[in-house]
Motif scaffolding. Structure first.
Motif, PDB file in Angstrom:
ATOM      1  N   UNK A 125       0.810  -1.216   0.000  1.00 60.08           N
ATOM      2  CA  UNK A 125       0.000   0.000   0.000  1.00 60.08           C
ATOM      3  C   UNK A 125       0.849   1.275   0.000  1.00 60.08           C
ATOM      4  N   UNK A 126       2.166   1.114   0.098  1.00 67.22           N
ATOM      5  CA  UNK A 126       3.053   2.269  -0.009  1.00 67.22           C
ATOM      6  C   UNK A 126       3.446   2.433  -1.477  1.00 67.22           C
ATOM      7  N   UNK A 127       2.911   3.471  -2.089  1.00 67.12           N
ATOM      8  CA  UNK A 127       3.069   3.638  -3.534  1.00 67.12           C
ATOM      9  C   UNK A 127       4.509   3.957  -3.932  1.00 67.12           C
ATOM     10  N   UNK A 135       9.232   2.216   5.827  1.00 66.92           N
ATOM     11  CA  UNK A 135       8.347   1.339   6.598  1.00 66.92           C
ATOM     12  C   UNK A 135       9.118   0.128   7.123  1.00 66.92           C
ATOM     13  N   UNK A 136       9.853  -0.546   6.241  1.00 69.44           N
ATOM     14  CA  UNK A 136      10.625  -1.715   6.674  1.00 69.44           C
ATOM     15  C   UNK A 136      11.751  -1.306   7.636  1.00 69.44           C
ATOM     16  N   UNK A 137      12.319  -0.121   7.425  1.00 69.14           N
ATOM     17  CA  UNK A 137      13.373   0.349   8.331  1.00 69.14           C
ATOM     18  C   UNK A 137      12.823   0.558   9.735  1.00 69.14           C
ATOM     19  N   UNK A 192      -1.069  -1.532  -9.308  1.00 67.67           N
ATOM     20  CA  UNK A 192      -0.185  -0.628 -10.022  1.00 67.67           C
ATOM     21  C   UNK A 192      -0.537   0.825  -9.816  1.00 67.67           C
ATOM     22  N   UNK A 193      -1.646   1.096  -9.134  1.00 68.20           N
ATOM     23  CA  UNK A 193      -2.060   2.472  -8.854  1.00 68.20           C
ATOM     24  C   UNK A 193      -2.092   2.697  -7.347  1.00 68.20           C
ATOM     25  N   UNK A 194      -3.073   2.149  -6.664  1.00 70.92           N
ATOM     26  CA  UNK A 194      -3.159   2.253  -5.205  1.00 70.92           C
ATOM     27  C   UNK A 194      -2.368   1.144  -4.517  1.00 70.92           C
ATOM     28  N   UNK A 195      -2.223   0.032  -5.211  1.00 67.99           N
ATOM     29  CA  UNK A 195      -1.444  -1.099  -4.695  1.00 67.99           C
ATOM     30  C   UNK A 195      -0.200  -1.227  -5.555  1.00 67.99           C
TER      31      UNK A 195
END
Length: 235
Positions: A125-127, A135-137, A192-195
């Motif tokens: 969800x992070x475009x 986020x992973x950090x 490919x847009x929001x996801x």
């Protein structure tokens, strides 16, 4: 996991029907949960586990029932989903081992390091790649040395014929789950847009550059892939 408006808003009605909606394809979820249990089975008997984007608590409850001394922190920004997670935990008798946080990682109070973190169908969800890396950090910063990340997302190279073929089977799966036709269209239009559906090599690169060793692919079902990775030891 910073404040971000999700493409799908989990109101009370949608949250209440979430598990039932996908009940017909529960075997796919169960297979992933089985492998997660095996990946994490060597953690300490009193391990602390961070569930990021815990949703209705499916993986949390599965792990808690298998490992009776583990402690869990569930992070979920959608209050209706977290309410169901809390209710299911209470019904399962595991609530005393759980902490529930409504919000995102950046608002989670400081705590002792976690032995593992799960993050299932969240990071896509992070475009922007930098957002996903951050986020992973944030997850890595909350793990103990050699702590585990288990992450799954929608993953594919959307420019390939393989993606187009898998997408057709994915649509059949959604229809089999009795997802309304208009929602199937919305789901697929969001890819490919929001996801952010990225090629596997790009997802692996993002995880590795966020403070983890090279991630190991351990599960794939249609467009969903899952990896585990250990936090890179601090030098």
């Amino acid at each position: 996991m910073q404040n971000q408006e999700p493409s799908i808003v989990f109101d009370q009605e949608r949250a209440a029907s979430y598990d039932k909606r996908f009940a017909k394809i529960a075997p796919l979820r169960d297979a992933l949960h089985l492998l997660i249990r095996l990946v994490l089975s060597e953690l300490p008997a009193d391990a602390r586990v961070l569930c990021v984007g815990a949703g209705t608590g499916s993986e949390l409850i599965d792990l808690a029932q298998t490992f009776p001394r583990w402690q869990f922190t569930a992070v979920e920004p959608a209050a209706p989903m977290l309410d169901i997670c809390r209710q299911r935990a209470e019904e399962s008798g595991i609530a005393p081992r759980c902490t529930f946080h409504e919000g995102y990682l950046d608002s989670l109070p400081a705590s002792p390091s976690f032995d593992a973190a799960t993050c299932l169908l969240v990071s896509h969800f992070f475009a922007q790649k930098d957002e996903r890396r951050n986020f992973f950090s944030q997850i890595a910063s909350r793990l103990s040395p050699d702590g585990y990340l288990v992450s799954s997302d929608l993953v594919s190279d959307m420019s390939t014929s393989a993606y187009q073929s898998l997408r057709e089977v994915w649509i059949r799966m959604l229809r089999y789950s009795e997802v309304p036709a208009e929602e199937v269209e919305k789901f697929c239009a969001s890819y490919g847009r929001d996801v952010a559906v990225l090629p596997p090599i790009e997802v692996e690169s993002i995880i590795e550059s966020s403070g983890f060793d090279a991630p190991v692919l351990f599960f794939q079902t249609l467009l969903i892939r899952a990896w585990y990775a250990k936090r890179t030891p601090l030098t």
